[in-house]
Design an enzyme around this catalytic site. Structure first.
Site, PDB file in Angstrom:
ATOM      1  N   TYR A   1       0.828  -1.223   0.000  1.00  0.00           N
ATOM      2  CA  TYR A   1       0.000   0.000   0.000  1.00  0.00           C
ATOM      3  C   TYR A   1       0.860   1.270   0.000  1.00  0.00           C
ATOM      4  CZ  TYR A   1      -3.222   3.486   2.016  1.00  0.00           C
ATOM      5  OH  TYR A   1      -3.957   4.624   2.286  1.00  0.00           O
TER       6      TYR A   1
ATOM      7  N   ASP B   1      12.475 -12.312  -0.784  1.00  0.00           N
ATOM      8  CA  ASP B   1      12.214 -12.119   0.642  1.00  0.00           C
ATOM      9  C   ASP B   1      13.367 -11.344   1.277  1.00  0.00           C
ATOM     10  OD1 ASP B   1      11.977 -12.785   3.537  1.00  0.00           O
ATOM     11  OD2 ASP B   1      10.349 -14.045   2.776  1.00  0.00           O
TER      12      ASP B   1
ATOM     13  N   LEU C   1       5.405  -7.387   8.200  1.00  0.00           N
ATOM     14  CA  LEU C   1       4.028  -7.803   8.511  1.00  0.00           C
ATOM     15  C   LEU C   1       3.453  -6.708   9.392  1.00  0.00           C
ATOM     16  CD1 LEU C   1       4.673 -11.571   9.342  1.00  0.00           C
ATOM     17  CD2 LEU C   1       4.059 -10.529   7.142  1.00  0.00           C
TER      18      LEU C   1
ATOM     19  N   SER D   1       6.551   3.730  13.104  1.00  0.00           N
ATOM     20  CA  SER D   1       5.131   3.949  13.376  1.00  0.00           C
ATOM     21  C   SER D   1       4.955   4.751  14.652  1.00  0.00           C
ATOM     22  CB  SER D   1       4.465   2.578  13.539  1.00  0.00           C
ATOM     23  OG  SER D   1       3.219   2.711  14.158  1.00  0.00           O
TER      24      SER D   1
ATOM     25  N   TYR E   1       3.743  -6.482  17.174  1.00  0.00           N
ATOM     26  CA  TYR E   1       4.016  -5.656  15.992  1.00  0.00           C
ATOM     27  C   TYR E   1       4.717  -4.363  16.407  1.00  0.00           C
ATOM     28  CZ  TYR E   1       3.244  -2.114  12.430  1.00  0.00           C
ATOM     29  OH  TYR E   1       3.444  -1.094  11.535  1.00  0.00           O
TER      30      TYR E   1
ATOM     31  N   LYS F   1       8.832  -2.615  15.844  1.00  0.00           N
ATOM     32  CA  LYS F   1       9.229  -1.279  15.352  1.00  0.00           C
ATOM     33  C   LYS F   1      10.200  -0.620  16.340  1.00  0.00           C
ATOM     34  CE  LYS F   1       6.846  -1.440  11.569  1.00  0.00           C
ATOM     35  NZ  LYS F   1       7.500  -1.519  10.265  1.00  0.00           N
TER      36      LYS F   1
ATOM     37  N   ASN G   1      -1.656   7.675  10.785  1.00  0.00           N
ATOM     38  CA  ASN G   1      -2.610   6.746  10.146  1.00  0.00           C
ATOM     39  C   ASN G   1      -2.819   7.084   8.672  1.00  0.00           C
ATOM     40  OD1 ASN G   1      -3.053   6.423  13.081  1.00  0.00           O
ATOM     41  ND2 ASN G   1      -4.664   5.045  12.422  1.00  0.00           N
TER      42      ASN G   1
ATOM     43  N   LEU H   1      -9.609   0.944   9.874  1.00  0.00           N
ATOM     44  CA  LEU H   1     -10.909   1.608   9.782  1.00  0.00           C
ATOM     45  C   LEU H   1     -11.324   1.947   8.349  1.00  0.00           C
ATOM     46  CD1 LEU H   1     -13.313   2.921  11.195  1.00  0.00           C
ATOM     47  CD2 LEU H   1     -11.930   4.987  11.489  1.00  0.00           C
TER      48      LEU H   1
ATOM     49  N   ARG I   1      -7.506   9.564  16.014  1.00  0.00           N
ATOM     50  CA  ARG I   1      -6.239   9.257  15.359  1.00  0.00           C
ATOM     51  C   ARG I   1      -5.871  10.396  14.419  1.00  0.00           C
ATOM     52  NH1 ARG I   1      -6.437   6.100  18.745  1.00  0.00           N
ATOM     53  NH2 ARG I   1      -6.287   3.826  18.716  1.00  0.00           N
TER      54      ARG I   1
HETATM   55  P1  NAD Z   1       1.603  -3.635   3.071  1.00  0.00           P
HETATM   56  O1  NAD Z   1       1.360  -4.979   3.676  1.00  0.00           O
HETATM   57  O2  NAD Z   1       0.647  -3.148   2.051  1.00  0.00           O
HETATM   58  O3  NAD Z   1       3.083  -3.566   2.468  1.00  0.00           O
HETATM   59  C1  NAD Z   1       4.140  -4.357   2.953  1.00  0.00           C
HETATM   60  C2  NAD Z   1       4.775  -5.031   1.758  1.00  0.00           C
HETATM   61  O4  NAD Z   1       5.876  -5.821   2.213  1.00  0.00           O
HETATM   62  C3  NAD Z   1       3.823  -5.979   1.022  1.00  0.00           C
HETATM   63  O5  NAD Z   1       3.893  -5.719  -0.360  1.00  0.00           O
HETATM   64  C4  NAD Z   1       4.344  -7.376   1.346  1.00  0.00           C
HETATM   65  O6  NAD Z   1       4.103  -8.283   0.295  1.00  0.00           O
HETATM   66  C5  NAD Z   1       5.821  -7.086   1.559  1.00  0.00           C
HETATM   67  N1  NAD Z   1       6.491  -8.058   2.436  1.00  0.00           N
HETATM   68  C6  NAD Z   1       6.054  -8.569   3.603  1.00  0.00           C
HETATM   69  N2  NAD Z   1       6.969  -9.423   4.088  1.00  0.00           N
HETATM   70  C7  NAD Z   1       8.019  -9.446   3.217  1.00  0.00           C
HETATM   71  C8  NAD Z   1       9.249 -10.130   3.177  1.00  0.00           C
HETATM   72  N3  NAD Z   1       9.607 -10.992   4.128  1.00  0.00           N
HETATM   73  N4  NAD Z   1      10.076  -9.899   2.137  1.00  0.00           N
HETATM   74  C9  NAD Z   1       9.728  -9.030   1.138  1.00  0.00           C
HETATM   75  N5  NAD Z   1       8.562  -8.369   1.134  1.00  0.00           N
HETATM   76  C10 NAD Z   1       7.719  -8.571   2.168  1.00  0.00           C
HETATM   77  O7  NAD Z   1       1.704  -2.594   4.284  1.00  0.00           O
HETATM   78  P2  NAD Z   1       1.795  -1.007   4.263  1.00  0.00           P
HETATM   79  O8  NAD Z   1       0.584  -0.491   4.936  1.00  0.00           O
HETATM   80  O9  NAD Z   1       2.150  -0.523   2.930  1.00  0.00           O
HETATM   81  O10 NAD Z   1       3.005  -0.802   5.272  1.00  0.00           O
HETATM   82  C11 NAD Z   1       4.337  -0.592   4.834  1.00  0.00           C
HETATM   83  C12 NAD Z   1       5.223  -0.385   6.037  1.00  0.00           C
HETATM   84  O11 NAD Z   1       4.754   0.722   6.795  1.00  0.00           O
HETATM   85  C13 NAD Z   1       5.292  -1.555   6.999  1.00  0.00           C
HETATM   86  O12 NAD Z   1       6.608  -1.648   7.496  1.00  0.00           O
HETATM   87  C14 NAD Z   1       4.347  -1.156   8.106  1.00  0.00           C
HETATM   88  O13 NAD Z   1       4.669  -1.765   9.315  1.00  0.00           O
HETATM   89  C15 NAD Z   1       4.600   0.343   8.141  1.00  0.00           C
HETATM   90  N6  NAD Z   1       3.492   1.110   8.721  1.00  0.00           N
HETATM   91  C16 NAD Z   1       2.244   1.032   8.165  1.00  0.00           C
HETATM   92  C17 NAD Z   1       1.206   1.766   8.712  1.00  0.00           C
HETATM   93  C18 NAD Z   1      -0.196   1.694   8.138  1.00  0.00           C
HETATM   94  O14 NAD Z   1      -1.129   2.187   8.774  1.00  0.00           O
HETATM   95  N7  NAD Z   1      -0.411   1.123   6.958  1.00  0.00           N
HETATM   96  C19 NAD Z   1       1.437   2.595   9.829  1.00  0.00           C
HETATM   97  C20 NAD Z   1       2.730   2.648  10.354  1.00  0.00           C
HETATM   98  C21 NAD Z   1       3.762   1.913   9.793  1.00  0.00           C
HETATM   99  N1  UDP Z   2     -11.864   1.063  14.312  1.00  0.00           N
HETATM  100  C1  UDP Z   2     -13.221   0.821  14.414  1.00  0.00           C
HETATM  101  N2  UDP Z   2     -13.761  -0.160  13.628  1.00  0.00           N
HETATM  102  C2  UDP Z   2     -13.019  -0.891  12.746  1.00  0.00           C
HETATM  103  C3  UDP Z   2     -11.630  -0.628  12.627  1.00  0.00           C
HETATM  104  C4  UDP Z   2     -11.086   0.358  13.451  1.00  0.00           C
HETATM  105  O1  UDP Z   2     -13.915   1.452  15.199  1.00  0.00           O
HETATM  106  O2  UDP Z   2     -13.580  -1.779  12.073  1.00  0.00           O
HETATM  107  C5  UDP Z   2     -11.253   2.124  15.132  1.00  0.00           C
HETATM  108  C6  UDP Z   2     -10.153   1.625  16.050  1.00  0.00           C
HETATM  109  O3  UDP Z   2     -10.694   1.233  17.294  1.00  0.00           O
HETATM  110  C7  UDP Z   2      -9.257   2.852  16.162  1.00  0.00           C
HETATM  111  C8  UDP Z   2      -9.470   3.601  14.840  1.00  0.00           C
HETATM  112  O4  UDP Z   2     -10.658   3.056  14.262  1.00  0.00           O
HETATM  113  O5  UDP Z   2      -9.734   3.672  17.196  1.00  0.00           O
HETATM  114  C9  UDP Z   2      -8.311   3.413  13.872  1.00  0.00           C
HETATM  115  O6  UDP Z   2      -8.044   2.035  13.779  1.00  0.00           O
HETATM  116  P1  UDP Z   2      -6.996   1.440  12.760  1.00  0.00           P
HETATM  117  O7  UDP Z   2      -6.925  -0.038  12.989  1.00  0.00           O
HETATM  118  O8  UDP Z   2      -7.342   1.898  11.381  1.00  0.00           O
HETATM  119  O9  UDP Z   2      -5.633   2.167  13.149  1.00  0.00           O
HETATM  120  P2  UDP Z   2      -4.743   2.077  14.497  1.00  0.00           P
HETATM  121  O10 UDP Z   2      -5.488   1.280  15.498  1.00  0.00           O
HETATM  122  O11 UDP Z   2      -3.505   1.427  14.032  1.00  0.00           O
HETATM  123  O12 UDP Z   2      -4.533   3.487  14.920  1.00  0.00           O
END
Ligand code: NAD
Ligand code: UDP
Length: 342
Positions: free
Chosen positions: A11, A58, A83, A124, A149, A153, A179, A200, A231
């Site tokens: 993403y 990987d 993950l 994060s 998780y 981090k 977020n 969410l 958030r």
């Molecule tokens: P995502 O799952 O869409 O992207 C992660 C990608 O990494 C995927 O394409 C997956 O296939 C790949 N991947 C997983 N394990 C792998 C491995 N062992 N080797 C190679 N590729 C691998 O998630 P995202 O939301 O795009 O998140 C990206 C990063 O941002 C992650 O590190 C996540 O922890 C961090 N992050 C995300 C959020 C969020 O809200 N989405 C918030 C804070 C931090």
């Molecule tokens: N949330 C909710 N319903 C859902 C998913 C999330 O009410 O189906 C709420 C959750 O409790 C949090 C906010 O939405 O307060 C954001 O949640 P999300 O999982 O998107 O992000 P994070 O918890 O990582 O901040």
């Protein structure tokens, strides 16, 4: 000179690859596709008119990593691969430590072998844990997250600090995301969760498109203005541009060594009820919901102090909450099954 983007098909990764290409960076993506589809990369190529080198692999596979560093002239690494499901991390913690911590160590080792020192890490807001007061500022100590998780981090941030102490040339940046939501304005790439969404906005979007009956709002008895959690939601394209800003900053500050953390958020807390209302107003869709019990591990409210990124990186989240909803809906309604065949 190329940027290696691990997890670049995911993403945030796919939106960042798009922004990098538009900023004239050459990109090599390494992704094992465990939570993504190569279709995201194809669409990024279509939108930008530029090509991406894609390698399926990987981050824990050091032989593969060595091959990548030998085949391409990698100057910098942006490390997304991880993950990321908070709830799942309590069920299968070892998989989370393996991918998120061991994977980062493997990557850092191969970077060191190849004398590549520029590293941008997907951290994060969860690293602030339960003990810090909002808004979160980078000068606060790392906290104690409530999930494995979150712990991964914190561990990687600690590892980066130690790597920087041992290697005087290391240049690390931890970007602490709040977020991210929304999608690229084309509606061609976006968030494509497998199974039932945990987050969410993907859930709201799937209710809107008719894939789910109703949203469960997890708790309306928090000590917040309307009782639901707050958030700091930011547009994924603003977040993507934050990575370009961080890379530009590294490239413009050749004398920088060490590790710097930056919060990437808007600085505003928004409640779950406000998200539902804004989505309904911005998209003209109705979101049926029910209030359910609190979700384990959720904090009542947190948001960023984003001054440091603003001042040092000249970065600011610019897109409005309404824009985030419109773009989420454009992606979801154009791609009801995500990247799968329509
Ligand atoms: P995502 O799952 O869409 O992207 C992660 C990608 O990494 C995927 O394409 C997956 O296939 C790949 N991947 C997983 N394990 C792998 C491995 N062992 N080797 C190679 N590729 C691998 O998630 P995202 O939301 O795009 O998140 C990206 C990063 O941002 C992650 O590190 C996540 O922890 C961090 N992050 C995300 C959020 C969020 O809200 N989405 C918030 C804070 C931090
Ligand atoms: N949330 C909710 N319903 C859902 C998913 C999330 O009410 O189906 C709420 C959750 O409790 C949090 C906010 O939405 O307060 C954001 O949640 P999300 O999982 O998107 O992000 P994070 O918890 O990582 O901040």
């Amino acid at each position: 000179m190329q940027v290696l983007v691990t997890g670049g098909a995911g993403y945030i990764g796919s939106h960042t690859v798009l922004s990098l290409l538009q900023s004239q960076y050459d990109v090599v993506v390494l992704d094992n596709l465990s939570n993504s589809s190569v279709e995201s990369i194809k669409r990024v190529e279509h939108i930008t008119g530029k090509s991406v080198t894609f390698i399926e692999g990987d981050v824990c596979d050091k032989a593969k990593l060595r091959q990548v560093f030998s085949d391409y002239t990698i100057e910098s690494v942006i490390h997304f691969a991880a993950l990321k499901a908070v709830g799942e991390s309590a069920q299968i913690p070892l998989s989370y430590y393996q991918t998120n911590v061991h994977g980062s160590v493997c990557l850092l080792e191969v970077m060191q072998e190849n004398k590549v020192n520029n590293f941008i890490f997907s951290s994060s807001a969860t690293v602030y844990g339960e003990e810090n007061q909002v808004p979160y500022v980078e000068t606060m100590k790392l906290g104690t997250p409530s999930s494995p998780y979150g712990a991964t981090k914190v561990m990687v941030e600690r590892i980066l600090a130690d790597v920087a102490l041992a290697n005087a040339k290391f240049r690390g940046v931890s970007l602490r995301y709040f977020n991210p939501i929304g999608a690229h304005e084309s509606g061609m790439i976006g968030e494509d969760p497998k199974g039932i969404p945990n987050n969410l906005l993907p859930y709201v979007a799937q209710v809107a498109v008719g894939k789910r009956d109703k949203l469960s709002i997890f708790g309306d008895d928090y000590p917040t203005q309307d009782g639901s959690c707050e958030r700091d939601y930011l547009h994924v394209m603003d977040l993507a541009q934050g990575h370009v800003a961080a890379l530009d900053w590294l490239n413009c500050h050749g004398d920088f060594t060490g590790v710097e953390a930056f919060n990437l958020g808007t600085g505003n807390g928004v409640s779950v009820f406000a998200i539902v209302n804004t989505f309904e107003q911005a998209t003209d869709q109705r979101i049926p919901f029910e209030v359910s019990p609190r979700r384990a591990g959720d904090l009542a409210a947190f948001w960023a102090n984003a001054t440091k990124a603003n001042q040092a990186l000249n970065w600011q989240a610019k897109r409005s909450l309404q824009q985030m909803m419109i773009d989420t809906w454009r992606w979801q309604s154009n791609n009801p099954n995500g990247y799968l065949e329509q």
